[in-house]
Design a protein around this motif. Structure first.
Motif, PDB file in Angstrom:
ATOM      1  N   GLN A   1       5.305  21.655  53.621  1.00 16.12           N
ATOM      2  CA  GLN A   1       6.034  21.320  52.398  1.00 16.12           C
ATOM      3  C   GLN A   1       5.150  21.505  51.169  1.00 16.12           C
ATOM      4  OE1 GLN A   1       8.073  17.583  52.623  1.00 16.12           O
ATOM      5  NE2 GLN A   1       9.189  17.930  50.726  1.00 16.12           N
ATOM      6  N   GLU A   2       3.875  21.179  51.302  1.00 12.27           N
ATOM      7  CA  GLU A   2       2.936  21.380  50.189  1.00 12.27           C
ATOM      8  C   GLU A   2       2.814  22.865  49.845  1.00 12.27           C
ATOM      9  OE1 GLU A   2      -1.744  20.588  49.049  1.00 12.27           O
ATOM     10  OE2 GLU A   2      -1.043  20.119  51.052  1.00 12.27           O
ATOM     11  N   VAL A   3       2.693  23.699  50.859  1.00 14.46           N
ATOM     12  CA  VAL A   3       2.590  25.146  50.643  1.00 14.46           C
ATOM     13  C   VAL A   3       3.866  25.673  49.988  1.00 14.46           C
ATOM     14  CG1 VAL A   3       2.447  27.378  51.822  1.00 14.46           C
ATOM     15  CG2 VAL A   3       0.887  25.540  52.444  1.00 14.46           C
ATOM     16  N   LYS A   4       5.015  25.171  50.431  1.00 17.31           N
ATOM     17  CA  LYS A   4       6.288  25.563  49.834  1.00 17.31           C
ATOM     18  C   LYS A   4       6.302  25.205  48.349  1.00 17.31           C
ATOM     19  CE  LYS A   4      11.255  24.690  50.171  1.00 17.31           C
ATOM     20  NZ  LYS A   4      12.302  23.952  50.886  1.00 17.31           N
ATOM     21  N   GLY A   5       5.840  24.016  48.023  1.00 13.99           N
ATOM     22  CA  GLY A   5       5.789  23.587  46.628  1.00 13.99           C
ATOM     23  C   GLY A   5       4.854  24.434  45.796  1.00 13.99           C
ATOM     24  N   GLU A   6       3.712  24.770  46.363  1.00 16.53           N
ATOM     25  CA  GLU A   6       2.753  25.606  45.639  1.00 16.53           C
ATOM     26  C   GLU A   6       3.341  26.990  45.363  1.00 16.53           C
ATOM     27  OE1 GLU A   6      -0.702  25.442  48.132  1.00 16.53           O
ATOM     28  OE2 GLU A   6      -1.246  23.453  47.427  1.00 16.53           O
ATOM     29  N   SER A   7       4.063  27.541  46.342  1.00 18.38           N
ATOM     30  CA  SER A   7       4.654  28.863  46.135  1.00 18.38           C
ATOM     31  C   SER A   7       5.786  28.801  45.109  1.00 18.38           C
ATOM     32  CB  SER A   7       5.138  29.469  47.450  1.00 18.38           C
ATOM     33  OG  SER A   7       6.213  28.737  47.982  1.00 18.38           O
ATOM     34  N   GLN A   8       6.543  27.701  45.105  1.00 15.04           N
ATOM     35  CA  GLN A   8       7.604  27.545  44.108  1.00 15.04           C
ATOM     36  C   GLN A   8       7.003  27.452  42.702  1.00 15.04           C
ATOM     37  OE1 GLN A   8       9.490  24.066  45.786  1.00 15.04           O
ATOM     38  NE2 GLN A   8      11.198  25.258  46.578  1.00 15.04           N
ATOM     39  N   LYS A   9       5.899  26.739  42.581  1.00 14.95           N
ATOM     40  CA  LYS A   9       5.244  26.629  41.268  1.00 14.95           C
ATOM     41  C   LYS A   9       4.711  27.991  40.821  1.00 14.95           C
ATOM     42  CE  LYS A   9       2.503  23.107  42.212  1.00 14.95           C
ATOM     43  NZ  LYS A   9       1.531  22.015  42.059  1.00 14.95           N
ATOM     44  N   ALA A  10       4.148  28.753  41.759  1.00 15.85           N
ATOM     45  CA  ALA A  10       3.630  30.081  41.419  1.00 15.85           C
ATOM     46  C   ALA A  10       4.765  31.008  40.982  1.00 15.85           C
ATOM     47  CB  ALA A  10       2.886  30.673  42.611  1.00 15.85           C
ATOM     48  N   MET A  11       5.893  30.919  41.652  1.00 18.65           N
ATOM     49  CA  MET A  11       7.053  31.743  41.285  1.00 18.65           C
ATOM     50  C   MET A  11       7.530  31.371  39.884  1.00 18.65           C
ATOM     51  SD  MET A  11       9.083  34.153  42.152  1.00 18.65           S
ATOM     52  CE  MET A  11       9.486  34.365  43.847  1.00 18.65           C
ATOM     53  N   GLY A  12       7.547  30.099  39.576  1.00 15.28           N
ATOM     54  CA  GLY A  12       7.952  29.654  38.247  1.00 15.28           C
ATOM     55  C   GLY A  12       7.013  30.163  37.169  1.00 15.28           C
ATOM     56  N   ARG A  13       5.712  30.142  37.461  1.00 15.94           N
ATOM     57  CA  ARG A  13       4.729  30.658  36.486  1.00 15.94           C
ATOM     58  C   ARG A  13       4.915  32.153  36.280  1.00 15.94           C
ATOM     59  NH1 ARG A  13       1.318  26.978  39.268  1.00 15.94           N
ATOM     60  NH2 ARG A  13       0.509  28.652  40.551  1.00 15.94           N
ATOM     61  N   ALA A  14       5.207  32.875  37.362  1.00 14.52           N
ATOM     62  CA  ALA A  14       5.421  34.317  37.251  1.00 14.52           C
ATOM     63  C   ALA A  14       6.665  34.611  36.417  1.00 14.52           C
ATOM     64  CB  ALA A  14       5.555  34.935  38.640  1.00 14.52           C
ATOM     65  N   LYS A  15       7.729  33.854  36.641  1.00 11.90           N
ATOM     66  CA  LYS A  15       8.947  34.041  35.848  1.00 11.90           C
ATOM     67  C   LYS A  15       8.693  33.750  34.380  1.00 11.90           C
ATOM     68  CE  LYS A  15      12.416  33.035  39.396  1.00 11.90           C
ATOM     69  NZ  LYS A  15      13.478  32.089  39.788  1.00 11.90           N
ATOM     70  N   ASP A  16       7.939  32.691  34.109  1.00 12.51           N
ATOM     71  CA  ASP A  16       7.606  32.362  32.710  1.00 12.51           C
ATOM     72  C   ASP A  16       6.796  33.472  32.062  1.00 12.51           C
ATOM     73  OD1 ASP A  16       8.935  29.948  32.888  1.00 12.51           O
ATOM     74  OD2 ASP A  16       7.117  28.750  33.195  1.00 12.51           O
ATOM     75  N   ALA A  17       5.854  34.042  32.813  1.00 12.40           N
ATOM     76  CA  ALA A  17       5.025  35.123  32.275  1.00 12.40           C
ATOM     77  C   ALA A  17       5.878  36.334  31.950  1.00 12.40           C
ATOM     78  CB  ALA A  17       3.927  35.480  33.264  1.00 12.40           C
ATOM     79  N   ILE A  18       6.831  36.639  32.806  1.00 13.81           N
ATOM     80  CA  ILE A  18       7.730  37.783  32.564  1.00 13.81           C
ATOM     81  C   ILE A  18       8.580  37.529  31.322  1.00 13.81           C
ATOM     82  CG2 ILE A  18       9.717  39.055  33.462  1.00 13.81           C
ATOM     83  CD1 ILE A  18       8.421  38.682  36.272  1.00 13.81           C
ATOM     84  N   LYS A  19       9.107  36.318  31.197  1.00 13.15           N
ATOM     85  CA  LYS A  19       9.909  35.962  30.018  1.00 13.15           C
ATOM     86  C   LYS A  19       9.068  36.104  28.745  1.00 13.15           C
ATOM     87  CE  LYS A  19      13.077  32.567  31.957  1.00 13.15           C
ATOM     88  NZ  LYS A  19      13.426  31.134  31.967  1.00 13.15           N
ATOM     89  N   ASP A  20       7.843  35.587  28.795  1.00 10.48           N
ATOM     90  CA  ASP A  20       6.962  35.662  27.632  1.00 10.48           C
ATOM     91  C   ASP A  20       6.649  37.120  27.274  1.00 10.48           C
ATOM     92  OD1 ASP A  20       6.948  32.915  27.492  1.00 10.48           O
ATOM     93  OD2 ASP A  20       4.966  32.682  28.409  1.00 10.48           O
TER      94      ASP A  20
END
Length: 55
Positions: A32-51
């Motif tokens: 579950q921790e790994v899943k959370g870390e990957s979800q956070k990384a995906m969110g950061r990547a999406k934010d970077a693309i938006k920016d």
């Protein structure tokens, strides 16, 4: 938010599993921790693309 929640819950499960000697609970917590870390990384990547596209 979802990533942070999964990360925190995974850490909690690992701690409880370690305290009571339950290897299965520790493994579930790690997953579950790994899943959370990957979800956070995906969110950061999406934010970077938006920016990058909003220049």
């Amino acid at each position: 938010m979802k990533g942070a929640a999964n990360d925190a819950m995974g850490n909690a499960k690992q701690g409880v599993g370690k305290a009571v000697g339950n290897d299965r609970l520790r493994a579930q917590g790690k997953a579950q921790e790994v899943k959370g870390e990957s979800q956070k990384a995906m969110g950061r990547a999406k934010d970077a693309i938006k920016d990058a596209t909003n220049l």
